[in-house]
Write a protein that holds these residues in place. Structure first.
Motif, short mmCIF file in Angstrom:
data_model
loop_
_atom_site.label_atom_id
_atom_site.label_comp_id
_atom_site.label_asym_id
_atom_site.label_seq_id
_atom_site.Cartn_x
_atom_site.Cartn_y
_atom_site.Cartn_z
N GLY A 181 0.82 -1.21 0.00
CA GLY A 181 0.00 0.00 0.00
C GLY A 181 0.86 1.25 0.00
N GLU A 182 1.89 1.29 0.84
CA GLU A 182 2.81 2.43 0.87
C GLU A 182 3.53 2.56 -0.46
OE1 GLU A 182 3.24 4.69 3.17
OE2 GLU A 182 1.81 3.81 4.57
N ARG A 185 1.22 4.15 -2.99
CA ARG A 185 1.02 5.59 -2.77
C ARG A 185 2.19 6.39 -3.35
NH1 ARG A 185 -2.15 3.86 1.54
NH2 ARG A 185 -0.42 3.26 2.91
N LEU A 186 3.40 5.88 -3.22
CA LEU A 186 4.55 6.57 -3.81
C LEU A 186 4.48 6.56 -5.33
CD1 LEU A 186 7.50 5.41 -1.53
CD2 LEU A 186 6.56 7.70 -1.71
N GLU A 188 1.77 6.47 -7.14
CA GLU A 188 0.72 7.44 -7.53
C GLU A 188 1.24 8.87 -7.43
OE1 GLU A 188 -2.36 6.24 -4.88
OE2 GLU A 188 -3.08 4.62 -6.21
N ARG A 189 2.10 9.15 -6.43
CA ARG A 189 2.72 10.48 -6.35
C ARG A 189 3.60 10.75 -7.56
NH1 ARG A 189 5.83 11.17 -0.86
NH2 ARG A 189 6.74 12.86 -2.11
N LYS A 209 4.49 -0.73 -11.13
CA LYS A 209 3.07 -0.59 -10.77
C LYS A 209 2.29 -1.84 -11.19
CE LYS A 209 -1.02 2.33 -11.36
NZ LYS A 209 -1.57 3.57 -11.96
#
Length: 744
Positions: A181-182, A185-186, A188-189, A209
């Motif tokens: 999950g972390e 998130r990176l 997606e950033r 990804k």
């Protein structure tokens, strides 16, 4: 005579001398010392590392960072794909960057403070990125993931063009420790930021990804992400072409990788990621830390390891590794090792050691290195003149039998071939003639724009002027390789006897000398004359068959092959039971559909082999039976062969035989899934289960007529009736028979 010097002149002179001495001590001597240290280190001279460390410590701050970057960071790989001395896998071994023993290898204790200094104080350049990734490798190997993440975040905060790549590395660390999950998130950033001009980097982000999405069971989302990136890459390539029409065509390395990834994702669209983990150790119990481990797909194993391959990692201090979010498919493990970990040891992996990864699997693969086998004779360039050659070696515990190989030097390398298989003891005495006639590879050379056999290499082991070598492999009761004698032996303790020898029993003939001069046609003519003069001339007869075999292989000439048959039969009379000749005759008559002759020679081959054959040969025979409509016999042979040949290269023929025998399409689709074809050198190998599933759907639409159409198409394939095969009519059936035509 008195010389008067004014006080002020004396003071000035003293100051000048002092300045000169200071300049010498503070500038000139340090520069000379740095230059000497650089020369010693680059040359791998003893004490070179110590001199370089002293030079770094004496240098000014700017020069210090320059020395750290050029002579420390540059000499250590930034990824597992770089920086190892040796790379070892089931089907290949190659050397990495050349090193002078241990004279230029930096230990972690030596490097650590300097890498930390460069990350903290160095410019935001590629060296800082490499220093950061090297430190991450160290921390992860020590189980200190928090420090790895903190260091990457610290490096990111300093900005620069490498910020995005550092963020991607941080995402990979999160995934490695199970925090997908972390990691997402990176990613997606990164995707929310302006598009990178580095097209390979943007492809790497999408590649990673896709792995995360597969791990979440979102195969379709992964395909869509790859498709978007492929479209963007192709648009950017088109834009560059229009902007720079005169430049060479630019193709990002990631383009082909993403295309292959998409093919892999299609097979696992509805699946979820798997975990592959294990330990790398020696058979004496020693755990091997900081070994590079690579999980390589069947599309990657035909080239050397590159940074873009998705599954690569270092083992930790306990020799452990773990890959998460592995996309279902067929893989092989490869290792990256420094010399001191492979010296005197071998990893006895086999060509067909494939790891079949399926949805949600949790697989454990332990890698065990074993000591190299010690050889006894012939060794150390022995000149053998007798009619018999004895080979001997130290026995290996657990060995059921041994295989003996000979190696022939060729230009820019060597070629190896088996001399004798299934040797029960740790020694064997062979007639020297059997070495002369051992099957051996040959190389080609260019002649007027076409490839022709290099005539000198066709002599094989018959050249008394060549220095040959040999090695032995040990196998257990299940046919698994457990040890070998050839490998890296780099110091006195592991070197042992050298496996080199000369065969001096015979002298070169006039025909042989023509072959060594590259005059192939003249050599063939001279061998023919010699054989016609003496039909017991075994060497000339053997060389005639060798030359014909090489020429027909290069020219694919049916005429040359037909000419060789009389000579093969003559050789068989001189040397009854010669397996290579028997299989060649089976192959020839099978290709001509002269079934009784093919059957005769296969039975003789099987007898000469002691009733033992390999998966490939048995599949060839099963295919012959299938084409003769001896379907039940063919199925028995196919089922046995598929268990022996883990690549399942003949599975298409097996499925065809099952269908011809009347098996339901749904059942055959299941058999195809049980025996997936693994084709590392063919990027378009069929997925047989999907082909048969598509045929089942087609059958439901066409109803009763489909069975008759299927049987007719299979018979046309058996009979090589191209006209009928090209007009099958049903698209999925057409795709199936097209795939059949490419089997083997």
């Amino acid at each position: 005579m008195k010389i008067r010097i004014k006080v002020k002149h004396l003071v000035i002179a003293t100051l000048l001398i002092g300045a000169a001495v200071s300049l010498l001590q503070l500038v000139v001597i340090p520069k000379l010392q740095v230059r000497a240290a650089i020369q010693d280190y680059a040359a791998g001279a003893p004490g070179g590392k110590e001199a370089m460390l002293a030079a770094i410590d004496r240098a000014t701050s700017s020069q210090r960072l320059e020395l750290i970057s050029e002579y420390m960071i540059s000499y250590v790989g930034a990824s597992p794909a770089r920086g190892f001395d040796v790379y070892v896998g089931p089907s290949s071994v190659w050397s990495g960057s050349p090193q002078n023993e241990n004279t230029r290898h930096w230990s972690w204790e030596e490097m650590l403070p300097y890498l930390l200094e460069y990350v903290a104080d160095g410019p935001a350049d590629s060296y800082r990125f490499r220093a950061a990734t090297q430190l991450v490798q160290y921390y992860m190997g020590e189980g200190r993931s928090d420090q790895a993440l903190g260091l990457l975040e610290q490096a990111e905060e300093r900005g620069g063009t490498w910020r995005g790549k550092l963020m991607l590395e941080r995402a990979k660390v999160y995934a490695q420790i199970g925090k997908s999950g972390e990691a997402m998130r990176l990613i997606e950033r990164l995707e929310a930021e302006p598009a990178s001009t580095d097209l390979d980097f943007s492809g790497s982000v999408v590649q990673f990804k896709a792995q995360l999405l597969v791990g979440q069971g979102k195969g379709e989302d992964a395909i869509q992400a790859v498709d978007r990136e492929l479209k963007a890459l192709e648009e950017r390539i088109g834009q560059l072409k229009s902007e720079l029409p005169d430049n060479e065509e630019f193709v990002p390395a990631k383009l082909e990788e993403l295309k292959l990834l998409r093919m892999q994702l299609e097979k696992a669209m509805n699946g979820s990621g798997a975990t592959v983990s294990g330990t790398v150790r020696r058979s004496d119990g020693k755990l091997l830390g900081r070994v590079g481990v690579f999980l390589r797909s069947e599309r990657d194993v035909n080239h050397s390891i590159v940074d873009g391959e998705p599954y690569q990692i270092f083992t930790d201090a306990q020799g452990r590794y773990e890959f998460n979010n592995v996309i279902p498919g067929n893989y092989q493990l490869y290792l990256g090792l420094p010399f001191d970990q492979i010296d005197g040891w071998t990893w006895p992996a086999m060509n067909d050691d494939w790891i079949v990864v399926e949805d949600g699997d949790t697989l454990t693969e332990t890698v065990t290195l074993r000591p190299l086998i010690s050889i006894k004779e012939p060794v150390n360039e022995a000149k053998l003149t007798g009619a018999t050659v004895k080979f001997s070696w130290e026995p290996i515990e657990g060995a059921s039998y041994y295989a003996l190989y000979g190696t022939i030097p060729i230009e820019n390398g060597s070629t190896s071939s088996i001399i004798e298989d299934r040797i029960a003891q740790s020694e064997i005495a062979l007639p020297v003639q059997s070495l002369y006639e051992a099957p051996s590879g040959f190389v080609s050379r260019d002649e007027d724009g076409r490839s022709v056999p290099d005539s000198a290499t066709l002599l094989g082991f018959s050249n008394p002027e060549l220095r040959y070598s040999w090695y032995v492999e040990a196998y257990d009761n299940d046919g698994r390789l457990i040890a070998r004698s050839n490998g890296y032996r780099l110091n006195e303790a592991t070197m042992g006897a050298l496996p080199f020898f000369y065969l001096k029993e015979r002298t070169l003939t006039a025909a042989d000398r023509l072959m060594l001069d590259g005059r192939l046609d003249e050599g063939l003519a001279e061998y023919r004359r010699a054989y016609e003069a003496d039909t017991q001339d075994r060497h000339s007869l053997y060389m005639i068959t060798r030359i014909y075999g090489a020429q027909s292989a290069f020219n694919e000439s049916a005429e040359l092959r037909a000419e060789s048959i009389a000579y093969l039969k003559a050789l068989l009379k001189l040397v009854p039971g010669k397996k290579g000749v028997l299989f060649g005759l089976f192959d020839y008559y099978d290709s001509r559909k002269e079934w009784s002759e093919a059957e005769k020679y296969y039975e003789e081959y099987l007898k000469a082999s002691g009733g033992i054959t390999d998966g490939y040969t048995q599949s060839r025979y099963a295919t012959s039976l299938m084409k003769q409509r001896r379907t039940e016999e063919a199925l028995v042979q196919f089922r046995e062969a598929l268990k022996r040949d883990r690549t399942h290269r003949f599975v298409g023929h097996y499925l065809a035989a099952e269908l011809y025998a009347g098996e339901l399409l749904e059942k055959v689709a299941g058999l195809a899934a049980d025996y997936p074809e693994i084709a590392p050198y063919d990027s378009h190998s069929p997925e047989w289960s999907r082909l048969v599933e598509a045929m089942a759907i087609e059958e439901s639409e066409m109803k009763a007529s489909y069975g008759q159409l299927l049987k007719g198409a299979l018979e046309a394939y058996f009979d090589e009736d191209s006209q009928t095969l090209d007009a099958v009519g049903a698209p999925m059936l057409q795709a199936f028979v097209t795939a059949l035509r490419n089997v083997n």
